[in-house]
Design a protein around this motif. Sequence first.
Motif, PDB file in Angstrom:
ATOM      1  N   ASP A 131       0.806  -1.206   0.000  1.00 52.72           N
ATOM      2  CA  ASP A 131       0.000   0.000   0.000  1.00 52.72           C
ATOM      3  C   ASP A 131       0.843   1.261   0.000  1.00 52.72           C
ATOM      4  OD1 ASP A 131       0.666  -1.073   2.560  1.00 52.72           O
ATOM      5  OD2 ASP A 131      -0.561   0.468   3.498  1.00 52.72           O
ATOM      6  N   LEU A 132       2.104   1.174   0.440  1.00 49.60           N
ATOM      7  CA  LEU A 132       3.004   2.319   0.443  1.00 49.60           C
ATOM      8  C   LEU A 132       4.165   2.112  -0.518  1.00 49.60           C
ATOM      9  CD1 LEU A 132       3.015   2.956   4.294  1.00 49.60           C
ATOM     10  CD2 LEU A 132       1.970   4.427   2.556  1.00 49.60           C
ATOM     11  N   GLY A 133       3.992   1.157  -1.427  1.00 50.13           N
ATOM     12  CA  GLY A 133       5.036   0.887  -2.413  1.00 50.13           C
ATOM     13  C   GLY A 133       6.205   0.109  -1.858  1.00 50.13           C
ATOM     14  N   GLN A 134       6.049  -0.518  -0.671  1.00 51.80           N
ATOM     15  CA  GLN A 134       7.178  -1.188  -0.034  1.00 51.80           C
ATOM     16  C   GLN A 134       7.661  -2.432  -0.760  1.00 51.80           C
ATOM     17  OE1 GLN A 134       4.002  -0.720   1.185  1.00 51.80           O
ATOM     18  NE2 GLN A 134       3.748  -1.868   3.074  1.00 51.80           N
ATOM     19  N   CYS A 135       6.860  -2.927  -1.704  1.00 44.66           N
ATOM     20  CA  CYS A 135       7.310  -4.042  -2.540  1.00 44.66           C
ATOM     21  C   CYS A 135       7.948  -3.549  -3.840  1.00 44.66           C
ATOM     22  CB  CYS A 135       6.156  -4.990  -2.857  1.00 44.66           C
ATOM     23  SG  CYS A 135       5.678  -6.057  -1.477  1.00 44.66           S
ATOM     24  N   GLY A 136       7.819  -2.262  -4.126  1.00 50.43           N
ATOM     25  CA  GLY A 136       8.432  -1.702  -5.325  1.00 50.43           C
ATOM     26  C   GLY A 136       7.849  -2.221  -6.611  1.00 50.43           C
ATOM     27  N   ILE A 137       6.608  -2.679  -6.555  1.00 45.54           N
ATOM     28  CA  ILE A 137       5.970  -3.322  -7.700  1.00 45.54           C
ATOM     29  C   ILE A 137       4.665  -2.619  -8.019  1.00 45.54           C
ATOM     30  CG2 ILE A 137       4.915  -5.467  -8.519  1.00 45.54           C
ATOM     31  CD1 ILE A 137       6.852  -6.907  -6.544  1.00 45.54           C
ATOM     32  N   THR A 138       4.489  -2.226  -9.264  1.00 45.50           N
ATOM     33  CA  THR A 138       3.225  -1.645  -9.692  1.00 45.50           C
ATOM     34  C   THR A 138       2.332  -2.773 -10.193  1.00 45.50           C
ATOM     35  OG1 THR A 138       3.999  -1.243 -11.944  1.00 45.50           O
ATOM     36  CG2 THR A 138       4.364   0.513 -10.335  1.00 45.50           C
ATOM     37  N   SER A 139       1.041  -2.507 -10.297  1.00 41.51           N
ATOM     38  CA  SER A 139       0.096  -3.560 -10.680  1.00 41.51           C
ATOM     39  C   SER A 139       0.435  -4.165 -12.027  1.00 41.51           C
ATOM     40  CB  SER A 139      -1.335  -3.013 -10.701  1.00 41.51           C
ATOM     41  OG  SER A 139      -1.436  -1.923 -11.611  1.00 41.51           O
ATOM     42  N   GLY A 140       1.035  -3.377 -12.905  1.00 37.95           N
ATOM     43  CA  GLY A 140       1.387  -3.888 -14.220  1.00 37.95           C
ATOM     44  C   GLY A 140       2.537  -4.871 -14.204  1.00 37.95           C
ATOM     45  N   ASP A 141       3.322  -4.870 -13.095  1.00 36.30           N
ATOM     46  CA  ASP A 141       4.469  -5.767 -13.002  1.00 36.30           C
ATOM     47  C   ASP A 141       4.115  -7.112 -12.391  1.00 36.30           C
ATOM     48  OD1 ASP A 141       6.093  -3.749 -13.997  1.00 36.30           O
ATOM     49  OD2 ASP A 141       6.554  -2.966 -12.005  1.00 36.30           O
TER      50      ASP A 141
ATOM     51  N   LEU B 104      17.717  -1.850  -1.525  1.00 37.53           N
ATOM     52  CA  LEU B 104      18.456  -2.857  -2.282  1.00 37.53           C
ATOM     53  C   LEU B 104      19.822  -2.296  -2.648  1.00 37.53           C
ATOM     54  CD1 LEU B 104      15.703  -3.969  -4.867  1.00 37.53           C
ATOM     55  CD2 LEU B 104      16.071  -4.858  -2.547  1.00 37.53           C
ATOM     56  N   ARG B 105      20.861  -3.136  -2.574  1.00 38.16           N
ATOM     57  CA  ARG B 105      22.200  -2.740  -3.007  1.00 38.16           C
ATOM     58  C   ARG B 105      22.658  -3.691  -4.095  1.00 38.16           C
ATOM     59  NH1 ARG B 105      27.585  -3.786  -1.694  1.00 38.16           N
ATOM     60  NH2 ARG B 105      26.987  -5.323  -0.107  1.00 38.16           N
ATOM     61  N   THR B 106      23.254  -3.152  -5.151  1.00 38.94           N
ATOM     62  CA  THR B 106      23.693  -3.974  -6.271  1.00 38.94           C
ATOM     63  C   THR B 106      25.186  -4.252  -6.183  1.00 38.94           C
ATOM     64  OG1 THR B 106      24.297  -2.193  -7.800  1.00 38.94           O
ATOM     65  CG2 THR B 106      21.950  -2.781  -7.661  1.00 38.94           C
ATOM     66  N   GLU B 107      25.648  -5.147  -7.048  1.00 37.57           N
ATOM     67  CA  GLU B 107      27.055  -5.535  -7.064  1.00 37.57           C
ATOM     68  C   GLU B 107      27.974  -4.371  -7.438  1.00 37.57           C
ATOM     69  OE1 GLU B 107      27.346  -8.658  -9.897  1.00 37.57           O
ATOM     70  OE2 GLU B 107      26.340  -7.527 -11.505  1.00 37.57           O
ATOM     71  N   GLU B 108      27.419  -3.356  -8.045  1.00 40.26           N
ATOM     72  CA  GLU B 108      28.201  -2.188  -8.411  1.00 40.26           C
ATOM     73  C   GLU B 108      28.159  -1.104  -7.339  1.00 40.26           C
ATOM     74  OE1 GLU B 108      26.671  -0.936 -12.151  1.00 40.26           O
ATOM     75  OE2 GLU B 108      27.537  -2.629 -13.255  1.00 40.26           O
ATOM     76  N   GLY B 109      27.527  -1.426  -6.199  1.00 37.66           N
ATOM     77  CA  GLY B 109      27.458  -0.463  -5.110  1.00 37.66           C
ATOM     78  C   GLY B 109      26.378   0.584  -5.272  1.00 37.66           C
ATOM     79  N   ARG B 110      25.440   0.340  -6.177  1.00 33.93           N
ATOM     80  CA  ARG B 110      24.329   1.278  -6.353  1.00 33.93           C
ATOM     81  C   ARG B 110      23.203   0.901  -5.389  1.00 33.93           C
ATOM     82  NH1 ARG B 110      23.366   1.500 -12.791  1.00 33.93           N
ATOM     83  NH2 ARG B 110      21.884   3.127 -12.172  1.00 33.93           N
ATOM     84  N   ASN B 111      22.517   1.911  -4.882  1.00 34.70           N
ATOM     85  CA  ASN B 111      21.487   1.699  -3.867  1.00 34.70           C
ATOM     86  C   ASN B 111      20.140   2.193  -4.366  1.00 34.70           C
ATOM     87  OD1 ASN B 111      23.152   0.932  -1.265  1.00 34.70           O
ATOM     88  ND2 ASN B 111      24.257   2.615  -2.260  1.00 34.70           N
ATOM     89  N   PHE B 112      19.114   1.347  -4.187  1.00 31.74           N
ATOM     90  CA  PHE B 112      17.759   1.682  -4.601  1.00 31.74           C
ATOM     91  C   PHE B 112      16.815   1.551  -3.407  1.00 31.74           C
ATOM     92  CE2 PHE B 112      19.972   0.559  -8.416  1.00 31.74           C
ATOM     93  CZ  PHE B 112      19.457   1.400  -9.396  1.00 31.74           C
ATOM     94  N   VAL B 113      15.879   2.488  -3.321  1.00 29.00           N
ATOM     95  CA  VAL B 113      14.943   2.509  -2.200  1.00 29.00           C
ATOM     96  C   VAL B 113      13.521   2.659  -2.723  1.00 29.00           C
ATOM     97  CG1 VAL B 113      16.620   3.483  -0.590  1.00 29.00           C
ATOM     98  CG2 VAL B 113      15.179   5.021  -1.948  1.00 29.00           C
ATOM     99  N   PHE B 114      12.563   2.200  -1.912  1.00 26.22           N
ATOM    100  CA  PHE B 114      11.152   2.405  -2.243  1.00 26.22           C
ATOM    101  C   PHE B 114      10.322   2.134  -1.009  1.00 26.22           C
ATOM    102  CE2 PHE B 114      12.920  -1.529  -3.955  1.00 26.22           C
ATOM    103  CZ  PHE B 114      12.169  -2.527  -3.341  1.00 26.22           C
ATOM    104  N   GLY B 115       9.109   2.701  -1.013  1.00 32.78           N
ATOM    105  CA  GLY B 115       8.212   2.525   0.115  1.00 32.78           C
ATOM    106  C   GLY B 115       7.912   3.809   0.857  1.00 32.78           C
TER     107      GLY B 115
ATOM    108  N   LEU C  82      13.888   7.055   3.386  1.00 34.39           N
ATOM    109  CA  LEU C  82      14.461   6.619   2.121  1.00 34.39           C
ATOM    110  C   LEU C  82      15.723   7.398   1.749  1.00 34.39           C
ATOM    111  CD1 LEU C  82      11.290   6.081  -0.090  1.00 34.39           C
ATOM    112  CD2 LEU C  82      12.474   4.461   1.396  1.00 34.39           C
ATOM    113  N   GLY C  83      15.961   8.528   2.412  1.00 40.52           N
ATOM    114  CA  GLY C  83      17.169   9.290   2.141  1.00 40.52           C
ATOM    115  C   GLY C  83      17.220   9.895   0.760  1.00 40.52           C
ATOM    116  N   ILE C  84      16.055  10.291   0.231  1.00 42.97           N
ATOM    117  CA  ILE C  84      16.012  10.783  -1.153  1.00 42.97           C
ATOM    118  C   ILE C  84      16.115  12.307  -1.250  1.00 42.97           C
ATOM    119  CG2 ILE C  84      14.692   8.821  -1.983  1.00 42.97           C
ATOM    120  CD1 ILE C  84      12.182  10.476  -1.733  1.00 42.97           C
ATOM    121  N   GLY C  85      16.294  12.958  -0.141  1.00 45.45           N
ATOM    122  CA  GLY C  85      16.415  14.412  -0.178  1.00 45.45           C
ATOM    123  C   GLY C  85      15.837  15.029   1.071  1.00 45.45           C
TER     124      GLY C  85
END
Length: 327
Positions: A210-220, A274-285, A292-295
């Motif tokens: 309900d707050l996007g914590q799965c990072g998935i939209t209905s189309g996915d 989520l953290r990737t093998e290249e050290g990139r960080n993604f957040v949602f929810g 989320l540290g987005i600003g």
Amino acid sequence: TGTLYSWGCGTFPEGGMDGAIPALGLGPDAEDRGGDPQVVSLQGQGAGDEDVHVVYVAGGAYHSPVLLYCAGENQNQQCGNGPANLTQMTLVDLRLDQNEEVTSTNEATAKDPVVEVAGGYCHTLVRTLAGKVLTLGCGDDGQRGDGRLEIDDDVDDEEEEEGGSNNNPRPVVSNLDLPGQKRAVAVAAGANHSIVLGEDGVAYAFGANDLGQCGITSGDVASDVNVHNNADGNDDDDEDEEESTAIALPTPVLLPKGTGKVVQVSAGYAHTTLRTEEGRNFVFGQNSNGQLGIGEKDKNNNEGGRSDGKDLDEPVVEPMEIVVGRL
């Protein structure tokens, strides 16, 4: 030394002792008033018994899973079969078939030992050395990933008055199946959602969204059977409230192309990192507290730093990349 300690409050402070036994595992006489760290004894472990060494712990809202042990509230069987409240660290029975006899309390996992546990509000995820994931506890928001939601577990009111019961109860322990029977390499539990990292470097999410914590939209979502709109079954919610969707089966979280494999997953109450093998960080929810540290807002209280143009405290429903460690 593998000694287990606990401290603090084992229930929400505002809840007092409203029936939820402290999840500190210190016994029935323990007071839930905070305090210094104390040694926690495990079931069957006597004074001077050094056979059991604790190597992994996790914390739920009202329960505390410690690999094969658990203490706290057990009304939803998030600690496995047993009493509704566990005041001491009790060995969890992880047999998928509860009618199967065991000659040893650890026989069920002797061949495939548990290596990781995660506790949500009232559910538990268990990962084994072979990459199998077992789920326990409540699943009314899909957080157990078994394709079932709240309505599957409910008994019709008229049936209940006549003494009826659910003819298809959810098992105490369930096997979680990732797409393609992939092995799991990590698990994380939010309050009512779950994240499992597959051996393919893909993060699979399920549960409350309900707050996007799965990072998935209905189309996915792979199949509309996975989506449960208005999880309370009431279609007359306030029009100002967003329609909630629950994901009932493990569903891949889609990241931008070229991102690389996910190597680490983490879940908060209603947000995910989520953290990737290249050290990139993604957040949602959820982001009501800036988690989320987005600003942040500048000294003139002007909003800044959010790339999608929305208010900073609004939920992020799809993965958003953040840059860590730069001012």
